[in-house]
Enzyme design. Sequence first.
Site, PDB file in Angstrom:
ATOM      1  N   ASP A   1     -34.452 -60.147  36.478  1.00 14.47           N
ATOM      2  CA  ASP A   1     -35.664 -59.647  37.112  1.00 14.47           C
ATOM      3  C   ASP A   1     -35.327 -58.020  36.833  1.00 14.47           C
ATOM      4  O   ASP A   1     -34.851 -57.490  37.595  1.00 14.47           O
ATOM      5  CB  ASP A   1     -35.880 -59.874  38.696  1.00 14.47           C
ATOM      6  CG  ASP A   1     -37.369 -59.156  39.282  1.00 14.47           C
ATOM      7  OD1 ASP A   1     -37.772 -58.302  38.412  1.00 14.47           O
ATOM      8  OD2 ASP A   1     -37.462 -59.283  40.315  1.00 14.47           O
TER       9      ASP A   1
ATOM     10  N   TYR B   1     -53.743 -51.920  34.005  1.00 16.95           N
ATOM     11  CA  TYR B   1     -52.813 -52.150  32.883  1.00 16.95           C
ATOM     12  C   TYR B   1     -52.642 -50.782  32.275  1.00 16.95           C
ATOM     13  O   TYR B   1     -51.474 -50.254  31.992  1.00 16.95           O
ATOM     14  CB  TYR B   1     -53.335 -52.936  31.480  1.00 16.95           C
ATOM     15  CG  TYR B   1     -52.383 -52.984  30.638  1.00 16.95           C
ATOM     16  CD1 TYR B   1     -51.320 -53.598  30.293  1.00 16.95           C
ATOM     17  CD2 TYR B   1     -53.244 -52.503  29.327  1.00 16.95           C
ATOM     18  CE1 TYR B   1     -50.658 -53.827  29.139  1.00 16.95           C
ATOM     19  CE2 TYR B   1     -52.117 -52.463  28.031  1.00 16.95           C
ATOM     20  CZ  TYR B   1     -51.074 -53.174  28.214  1.00 16.95           C
ATOM     21  OH  TYR B   1     -50.426 -53.268  27.043  1.00 16.95           O
TER      22      TYR B   1
ATOM     23  N   THR C   1     -50.836 -62.354  18.775  1.00 15.82           N
ATOM     24  CA  THR C   1     -49.846 -63.284  19.140  1.00 15.82           C
ATOM     25  C   THR C   1     -50.821 -64.679  19.600  1.00 15.82           C
ATOM     26  O   THR C   1     -51.953 -64.614  19.636  1.00 15.82           O
ATOM     27  CB  THR C   1     -49.197 -62.908  20.691  1.00 15.82           C
ATOM     28  OG1 THR C   1     -50.216 -62.539  21.753  1.00 15.82           O
ATOM     29  CG2 THR C   1     -48.461 -61.699  20.386  1.00 15.82           C
TER      30      THR C   1
ATOM     31  N   LYS D   1     -49.334 -48.487  31.590  1.00 17.40           N
ATOM     32  CA  LYS D   1     -48.741 -48.112  30.389  1.00 17.40           C
ATOM     33  C   LYS D   1     -48.788 -46.696  30.059  1.00 17.40           C
ATOM     34  O   LYS D   1     -48.057 -45.792  29.456  1.00 17.40           O
ATOM     35  CB  LYS D   1     -49.647 -48.634  29.134  1.00 17.40           C
ATOM     36  CG  LYS D   1     -49.169 -50.211  29.118  1.00 17.40           C
ATOM     37  CD  LYS D   1     -47.724 -50.251  28.688  1.00 17.40           C
ATOM     38  CE  LYS D   1     -47.407 -51.862  28.385  1.00 17.40           C
ATOM     39  NZ  LYS D   1     -46.142 -52.038  27.800  1.00 17.40           N
TER      40      LYS D   1
END
Length: 226
Positions: free
Chosen positions: A53, A145, A179, A149
Amino acid sequence: MDGKVIVVTGASGALGKVVAEVALARGARVGGVDHAASQVAATPNRIELGGVDLTDAAQAKKAIDTVASHFGRLDALVNIAGGFAYETVVEGDPKTWQRMYALNVMTALNASRAAIPHLAASSAARIINVGAMGALQAGAGMGPYAASKAGVHRLTEALAAEWKGKITVNAVLPSTIDTAANRASMPKADFAKWVTPQELADVILFLASDAASAVTGALLPVSGRV
């Protein structure tokens, strides 16, 4: 990359796997670190540590120290571990902001802090982070998000300034990566415009190479064909 020792976080993920494989093919020795259990058998040039972790500083240090001890040194750290969430600001869960910060900023911070004492002994030390094009201007649903970032971008710049002349620190800023998970979530998108993991790996490993010795503090867009 001949003989360089590289740590790749998020090594079990779609991008991490490709970066590790390409680095190995170019002669590097690779230590992979991931939250998922390791599925990779150890070889003389590769070890992979699962169940780590990286949001926990102690676990990050133990993993990085293990890789450095195994290979005898550390030359580059590639921070790929992270996460994504799509939620609007008003309707989303405030905990998502904390989770994105932990997964994207704290993992990179903890791994970097653990790696720097080892990298400082290398004559060609590198840290490469993964930011995001979407953090340059956030769209709807991208708040948590993009904010996290953007934190990675600022971390990159701060570390580059603090370690200038000793460790180069740069970030790649991909658009959508091609992906399986992204194809499943956006089935009507034009996949040909996306950045492939191989393309992104090539840029990351350029920044990890001797050829990029004069590049530091860069936030390098890798926008594919968008």
